[in-house]
Design a protein around this motif. Structure first.
Motif, mmCIF file in Angstrom:
data_model
loop_
_atom_site.group_PDB
_atom_site.id
_atom_site.type_symbol
_atom_site.label_atom_id
_atom_site.label_comp_id
_atom_site.label_asym_id
_atom_site.label_seq_id
_atom_site.Cartn_x
_atom_site.Cartn_y
_atom_site.Cartn_z
ATOM 1 N N UNK A 115 27.369 37.660 47.095
ATOM 2 C CA UNK A 115 28.378 38.201 47.991
ATOM 3 C C UNK A 115 28.307 37.636 49.396
ATOM 4 N N UNK A 116 27.239 36.909 49.702
ATOM 5 C CA UNK A 116 27.136 36.286 51.020
ATOM 6 C C UNK A 116 28.211 35.224 51.194
ATOM 7 N N UNK A 117 28.672 34.667 50.078
ATOM 8 C CA UNK A 117 29.814 33.755 50.132
ATOM 9 C C UNK A 117 31.057 34.619 50.308
ATOM 10 N N UNK A 118 31.720 34.502 51.435
ATOM 11 C CA UNK A 118 32.852 35.385 51.757
ATOM 12 C C UNK A 118 33.941 35.352 50.682
ATOM 13 N N UNK A 119 34.096 34.224 50.012
ATOM 14 C CA UNK A 119 35.140 34.135 48.988
ATOM 15 C C UNK A 119 34.805 34.934 47.739
ATOM 16 N N UNK A 123 32.478 41.348 47.357
ATOM 17 C CA UNK A 123 33.143 42.575 46.931
ATOM 18 C C UNK A 123 32.838 43.712 47.896
ATOM 19 N N UNK A 124 32.257 43.393 49.019
ATOM 20 C CA UNK A 124 31.746 44.403 49.935
ATOM 21 C C UNK A 124 30.317 44.734 49.530
ATOM 22 N N UNK A 125 29.566 45.312 50.415
ATOM 23 C CA UNK A 125 28.158 45.564 50.137
ATOM 24 C C UNK A 125 27.960 46.443 48.910
ATOM 25 N N UNK A 126 28.699 47.525 48.820
ATOM 26 C CA UNK A 126 28.552 48.427 47.674
ATOM 27 C C UNK A 126 28.996 47.740 46.385
ATOM 28 N N UNK A 127 30.097 47.027 46.430
ATOM 29 C CA UNK A 127 30.587 46.324 45.246
ATOM 30 C C UNK A 127 29.634 45.242 44.773
ATOM 31 N N UNK A 128 29.077 44.486 45.720
ATOM 32 C CA UNK A 128 28.097 43.452 45.375
ATOM 33 C C UNK A 128 26.867 44.076 44.721
ATOM 34 N N UNK A 166 34.125 38.526 41.668
ATOM 35 C CA UNK A 166 34.716 38.076 42.932
ATOM 36 C C UNK A 166 35.836 37.083 42.701
ATOM 37 N N UNK A 167 35.643 36.158 41.770
ATOM 38 C CA UNK A 167 36.692 35.178 41.463
ATOM 39 C C UNK A 167 37.917 35.858 40.847
ATOM 40 N N UNK A 168 37.685 36.814 39.957
ATOM 41 C CA UNK A 168 38.811 37.540 39.355
ATOM 42 C C UNK A 168 39.557 38.340 40.419
ATOM 43 N N UNK A 169 38.810 38.992 41.301
ATOM 44 C CA UNK A 169 39.438 39.767 42.370
ATOM 45 C C UNK A 169 40.311 38.875 43.251
#
Length: 94
Positions: free
Chosen positions: A23-27, A30-35, A84-87
């Motif tokens: 999740x450190x990659x902004x692209x 998912x947000x901290x909780x999502x990650x 993240x890619x799907x989102x």
């Protein structure tokens, strides 16, 4: 019971860490909780599936806790990246 729960906790924690690394990659974030949640789930899934996919051959090369940490971390990274890619793909179509 405790001996079965400790590997799952290790996988969950290392997966959560892996998810936050991905999740450190902004692209992919998912947000901290999502990650954390996606990473934890990915960590448990990959760590549980890894012995089945490799016919147990990794058991001899990676000792217990190290295998759980590596599998959990990689699973967390992979699942968080996929989600993240799907989102992003869904968001770009909207």
């Amino acid at each position: 019971m405790e001996s079965q729960l400790i590997p799952i906790i290790i996988q969950l924690i290392s997966g959560a860490v892996g998810g936050n690394i991905a999740g450190a990659a902004k692209s992919l974030s998912l947000g901290t909780a999502g990650n954390t949640v996606a990473g934890g789930i990915g960590g448990i899934l990959l760590s549980q599936l890894l012995p089945l996919l490799t016919n147990g051959s990794l058991d001899s090369t990676m000792s217990g806790a190290i295998g759980h940490i590596a599998g959990g971390g990689i699973g967390g990274i992979v699942l968080t990246a996929i989600v993240g890619l799907i989102k992003n793909a869904v968001a770009s179509k909207a």
